[in-house]
Structure formats: structure tokens, C-alpha cells
Design an enzyme around this catalytic site. Structure first.
Site, PDB file in Angstrom:
ATOM      1  N   GLY A 134      22.630  27.925 -33.077  1.00 48.85           N
ATOM      2  CA  GLY A 134      23.568  28.051 -31.956  1.00 48.85           C
ATOM      3  C   GLY A 134      24.240  29.412 -31.921  1.00 48.85           C
ATOM      4  O   GLY A 134      24.820  29.802 -30.912  1.00 48.85           O
ATOM      5  N   SER A 193      22.472  32.128 -32.431  1.00 46.07           N
ATOM      6  CA  SER A 193      21.382  33.033 -32.020  1.00 46.07           C
ATOM      7  C   SER A 193      21.746  33.832 -30.782  1.00 46.07           C
ATOM      8  O   SER A 193      22.346  33.300 -29.841  1.00 46.07           O
ATOM      9  CB  SER A 193      20.136  32.223 -31.698  1.00 46.07           C
ATOM     10  N   GLY A 194      21.330  35.103 -30.799  1.00 45.54           N
ATOM     11  CA  GLY A 194      21.564  35.990 -29.654  1.00 45.54           C
ATOM     12  C   GLY A 194      22.915  36.650 -29.703  1.00 45.54           C
ATOM     13  O   GLY A 194      23.137  37.683 -29.087  1.00 45.54           O
ATOM     14  N   ASP A 248      13.134  40.822 -31.781  1.00 38.66           N
ATOM     15  CA  ASP A 248      13.811  39.652 -31.183  1.00 38.66           C
ATOM     16  C   ASP A 248      15.044  40.098 -30.398  1.00 38.66           C
ATOM     17  O   ASP A 248      16.171  39.922 -30.845  1.00 38.66           O
ATOM     18  CB  ASP A 248      14.189  38.664 -32.305  1.00 38.66           C
ATOM     19  N   HIS A 293      14.116  35.181 -28.631  1.00 39.03           N
ATOM     20  CA  HIS A 293      13.677  33.804 -28.906  1.00 39.03           C
ATOM     21  C   HIS A 293      14.520  32.783 -28.131  1.00 39.03           C
ATOM     22  O   HIS A 293      14.115  31.630 -27.983  1.00 39.03           O
ATOM     23  CB  HIS A 293      13.636  33.506 -30.412  1.00 39.03           C
TER      24      HIS A 293
HETATM   25  C1  4AZ Z   1      19.449  29.718 -35.172  1.00 37.48           C
HETATM   26  O1  4AZ Z   1      18.486  28.953 -35.133  1.00 37.48           O
HETATM   27  C2  4AZ Z   1      19.793  30.361 -36.469  1.00 37.48           C
HETATM   28  N1  4AZ Z   1      21.286  31.464 -41.080  1.00 37.48           N
HETATM   29  C3  4AZ Z   1      20.646  31.435 -36.471  1.00 37.48           C
HETATM   30  C4  4AZ Z   1      20.953  32.038 -37.667  1.00 37.48           C
HETATM   31  C5  4AZ Z   1      20.407  31.586 -38.840  1.00 37.48           C
HETATM   32  C6  4AZ Z   1      19.565  30.504 -38.854  1.00 37.48           C
HETATM   33  C7  4AZ Z   1      19.255  29.887 -37.649  1.00 37.48           C
HETATM   34  C8  4AZ Z   1      20.737  32.294 -40.103  1.00 37.48           C
HETATM   35  O2  4AZ Z   1      20.142  29.933 -34.171  1.00 37.48           O
END
Ligand code: 4AZ
Length: 491
Positions: free
Chosen positions: A438, A440-441, A344, A295
Site C-alpha cells: 500500500g 508502493s509508488g 519501476d 507496477h
Molecule cells: C508493496 O507491495 C510493498 N517492504 C511495498 C514495499 C515493500 C514491500 C511491498 C517493502 O506495496
């Protein structure tokens, strides 16, 4: 990832990676709750899977209410009409039979005979004895894919026997490092080879693959044969890369509810920038390859030109002055679903390889056969927000989060069937510690047998650190085969 399935009573449940597992897994069964995303920048993806609600229209009212009366009642009344009806019915049945036979013929036509195996679903058959012989026979090379793997936390080398349809450990008798190098190459590690050694096999294997040392051919697969004896009583443990070693462990850890990390704590962590801004995290698995979330690289960010990776730097403010690594390729999982966030995961190949040192090191990809406890302690790290709707953190944070069993994470009070086998949940149902926007990944790692393993990539969640809304991570254990294939095909 099927938790508890097939376990005898009294045996503690565990997560087990059963090796090559289907990657395109089940779609979620019901629409998600309201979408949640607090990323201000256009780059940031929504953090909760979103679904288009299904709207019932009048056409979906039960047919029994609207169906016209059965015509047979009014038509087949007289004797002649009855005879006509019977004939008509017979013709229909016969025609149906012919169609079914044709379909069956078409279906079986492409299947291989007993000794043959089909190359994917291409219809091409290759004799089972030619699979895993080191020579490509299938048009897309399926016969030489997945012939070797490393099994369990001790990296036991196993070879697949297509004839016996099973994996066997390799007996150390007659082993030399050149074979280890060949096996590493087959798994997509290129010329990278770290070590191979003989270890006592504790898996209880009674059959092995053995090297025929007198065979003139030097090809590993051509030299291997089945044997029930292994005189050294040791099997090959193979490491293609020195991975999963951190320099030192930090103190208690903020991601949300975590603490600042120190240099070398999470040396596989990278920050992925777009136009000088941190967008996502990633994990180093080889000098050239980074694992991140699919994503993060949705169009237009699937273009590698947008991305720069920073490794071995704790503070975002310092990255501005640091050396960034340009990205050569972005490969998103082909079955990634942007609505459900199923599958993902994505890979980035760097233009120039990283140089490993105390601050920059790879994490290990999980091997099949790794047993994880239901509440296995895992660590998340990243520059994500330290509170919901907060901004990106300047310093790298980390926190401990235990795994949450899939059944519990999928329960009505938590994510109500949104969790697929390609996802893994971690955190606390009470909230307070979590990954956030932030992160993510970035990595979800665990320490087992003194090695750090990449168990998940930060994927989604409903808000951050809320009760009954733990973090959801891509289940890396189901993607390792896909990752190895991509590394091999794009070396
Ligand atoms: C994000 O959008 C994100 N609480 C990453 C982890 C979580 C929620 C959003 C989990 O990067």
C-alpha cells in the site's frame, strides 16, 4: 548510481547522480527467491520480482560429450582430398571476409561524419553546431533535448555544449529572468518559473557559457557562447518551481515501525484511489504531475479513467468526502520490467492542476551532481500496512530509513544481485522499520541544503520490516531526464 566508483582512497563513499544516465539498466543476474505478495485485492501487484525459472533440458548438456567425431579426420586423408579440403577452407574464409566487409559497410554507412551527430539511432545526421540552438532539426527533436539542466543542490543552471561534449554553468553577466523562463520551459515546466539568482560557483568551473548581450536574437541558446571569463564571478541558480519545502516537521514518525504524520509534514504525498479504494501512493512534482511506481499502473490500470488522486488529506476515511483529482494521462517507463521491477516508475498527469497551499506542495526532483551519503537519512511515507500482511492504514504514516549501499543490498545475504542501478535500497538490515503493501509508488525523500528531494519511489521488498530484506525503491535520480522529457512532450 554507482557507489564509490573512482573515488580516491580515504574519500567517503557517496551516492552520486551523475546526470543523464542510462535508464534501461542491467537485468538481474539470477532468479529471485520465492515470490511474496499479500495484497488481497486484484489491484495489488506482487512485491518481489518474480522470474520464470530456467529449466535445463537434455539439449543443454555439454556438447563435448555428444558431438560426433570431427568429419575432417575421416575425410581429409588422401592427397587429392587434402587439396580439396584446403580449397574448400579458403573459399569459406573468403566468403566470411566478404560478409564481414558487407556488415562493416552497412554499419558505418549510417554513422555521421566528424562534424555531424546522429539523431538517436535514426540515421539522420545533424551538424553539432546546430544542436541546442533552439531550433528542431532531428525528426524526433533529439537535438534540442537535454540542452539545459540544473546541477547540484544549489540548482546551478548548466548548458550542454555538443561541440565540447560537456556541460557548462551559465555566467550571470547579462542574465535576465526571461532566459530563466525559457530554460524552465525547456525542462518541461511549461510557464512555471520560481526564481533565478546569481550565486558564487563552488564547482571550480573555469569555463562558462556567457550571454552575448549585443546579439539581436532573443533566443537563449543563440546568445550563448563559451568564455573563460565571468566578470560577475557568479553563475545562474535557477528554480522552476518552489519545491521541497514542508510546512513543519512532524515528531518521530508507523509505516512499519514509524509514526502518524501531521498535515503539512509530507505535503507532496498523494493517495491514488481506484474505485474509492487506496491502491498506491504518489509524489507531487508540479501542479499537474505525480510520480508513482510503474507496477501500480500495470494493465488494466494503465487507463487513467480508473484513477483519482487525493492531496492534503491525512485520513483515508476523510478522502471519501474530499475533492479528488481525476487523471488525464498515465505514462509508465518504457523499459519497466514487471518481473524484475527494473525501471519501476510512472507519471500521472492530472486533468486539473492542484492548488498549492500549506498542505499541498511539490517535492523537488533530484538534480544531477547531488551527493548522498552511504547511509543518508531518508523518509518514507504512506497509507500502507503497518505490519506484514496487515491492512491499509487509515492515517498517513512516516518513518526514517537510512540508505543502504548497493553492494551491501546486492550481497548474498540480502537481495543477491536483484538490485539494479535503477533501484535504491533503504531501511535497516535488522528489520523493524520499512515500507509495506500500500506504500508502493509513494516517496522516499531526503533533506539536503534545506530542501526535500525525491530520491526514490516505493517499489518492492520481500515482506515488510524483515531482517536482511530492506525496502527497495525506484532510483529517481536516474529517471529525472525521462521525467522532464515526458513533462515537455505532454504539456
Ligand atoms: C508493496 O507491495 C510493498 N517492504 C511495498 C514495499 C515493500 C514491500 C511491498 C517493502 O506495496
Amino acid at each position: 548510481m554507482d557507489l564509490n566508483s573512482g573515488l580516491p582512497p580515504g574519500v567517503a563513499p557517496y551516492y552520486e547522480n551523475r546526470g543523464y544516465q542510462p535508464e534501461s539498466l542491467y537485468p538481474p543476474r539470477r532468479p529471485a527467491a520465492g515470490a511474496y505478495s499479500v495484497y488481497p485485492a486484484p489491484y495489488y501487484p506482487p512485491s518481489v520480482p518474480q522470474y520464470t525459472p530456467r529449466v535445463l533440458t537434455h539439449t543443454s548438456t555439454p556438447g563435448v560429450l555428444t558431438r560426433p567425431k570431427s568429419p575432417s579426420r575421416t575425410l581429409c586423408t588422401s592427397k587429392t582430398k587434402k587439396a580439396l579440403c584446403v580449397t574448400f577452407a579458403l573459399v569459406i574464409v573468403l566468403a566470411g571476409g566478404v560478409v564481414a566487409a558487407l556488415l562493416l559497410w552497412k554499419f558505418t554507412e549510417n554513422k555521421c561524419n566528424v562534424s555531424g551527430m546522429e539523431c538517436g539511432s535514426s540515421g539522420t545526421c545533424v551538424s553539432a553546431s546546430l544542436w541546442c540552438d533552439g531550433i528542431l532539426h532531428c525528426p524526433r527533436g533529439e537535438d534540442e533535448n537535454q540542452c539545459v539542466r540544473l546541477y547540484g543542490p544549489n540548482f546551478i543552471l548548466q548548458v550542454y555544449s555538443p561541440q565540447r561534449k560537456s556541460w557548462y554553468p551559465v555566467c550571470r553577466d547579462g542574465w535576465s529572468e526571461s532566459y530563466g523562463k525559457a530554460a524552465c520551459q525547456d525542462m518541461g515546466y511549461g510557464n512555471s518559473f520560481y526564481s533565478s539568482q546569481g550565486i558564487v560557483d563552488d564547482s571550480g568551473a573555469t569555463s562558462f557559457m556567457k550571454l552575448n548581450v549585443s546579439a539581436g536574437n532573443t533566443d537563449l541558446y543563440k546568445k550563448l557562447y563559451h568564455s573563460d571569463a565571468c566578470s560577475s564571478k557568479t553563475v545562474v541558480s535557477l528554480r522552476c518551481i518552489e519545491c521541497g519545502i514542508n510546512t513543519k516537521m512532524g515528531r518521530q514518525s508507523r509505516i512499519v515501525g514509524g509514526m502518524n504524520a501531521a498535515l503539512g509534514d509530507w505535503p507532496w504525498q498523494v493517495s491514488l484511489h481506484v474505485q474509492g479504494v487506496h491502491v498506491c501512493g504518489g509524489s507531487i512534482i508540479t501542479p499537474e504531475w505525480i510520480v508513482t511506481a510503474a507496477h501500480c499502473v500495470e494493465e488494466p490500470l494503465n487507463n487513467p479513467r480508473y484513477w483519482t488522486a487525493f492531496a492534503g488529506i491525512l485520513r483515508q476515511s476523510v478522502m471519501f468526502f474530499g475533492k479528488g483529482y481525476r487523471v488525464e494521462k498515465v505514462i509508465s517507463h518504457p523499459h519497466y520490467d514487471s518481473k524484475s521491477k527494473n525501471n519501476d516508475i510512472a507519471l500521472m498527469k492530472l486533468q486539473t492542476p492542484l492548488t498549492f497551499n500549506d498542505k499541498v506542495k511539490p517535492v523537488c526532483l533530484p538534480n544531477p551532481g547531488m551527493r548522498l551519503e552511504p547511509k543518508q537519512p531518508c523518509w518514507i511515507s504512506g497509507w500502507g500496512a503497518t505490519y506484514e500482511k496487515g491492512k491499509t492504514s487509515d492515517v498517513l504514516n512516516a518513518a526514517m530509513v537510512p540508505l543502504i549501499e548497493p553492494a551491501q543490498c546486492n550481497s548474498r545475504f540480502v537481495y543477491n544481485h536483484l538490485i539494479t542501478p535503477a533501484m535504491i535500497c533503504a531501511g535497516y538490515l535488522g528489520g523493524s522499520v520499512d515500507s509495506c503493501q500500500g506504500d508502493s509508488g509513494g516517496p522516499l525523500v531526503t533533506l539536503k541544503s534545506s530542501v526535500w528531494w525525491l530520491i526514490g519511489d516505493t517499489s518492492w521488498g520481500s515482506g515488510c520490516a524483515k531482517a536482511n530484506r530492506p525496502g527497495v525503491y525506484g532510483n529517481v535520480t536516474v529517471f529525472t531526464d525521462w521525467i522532464h522529457r515526458q513533462m515537455k512532450a505532454n504539456s
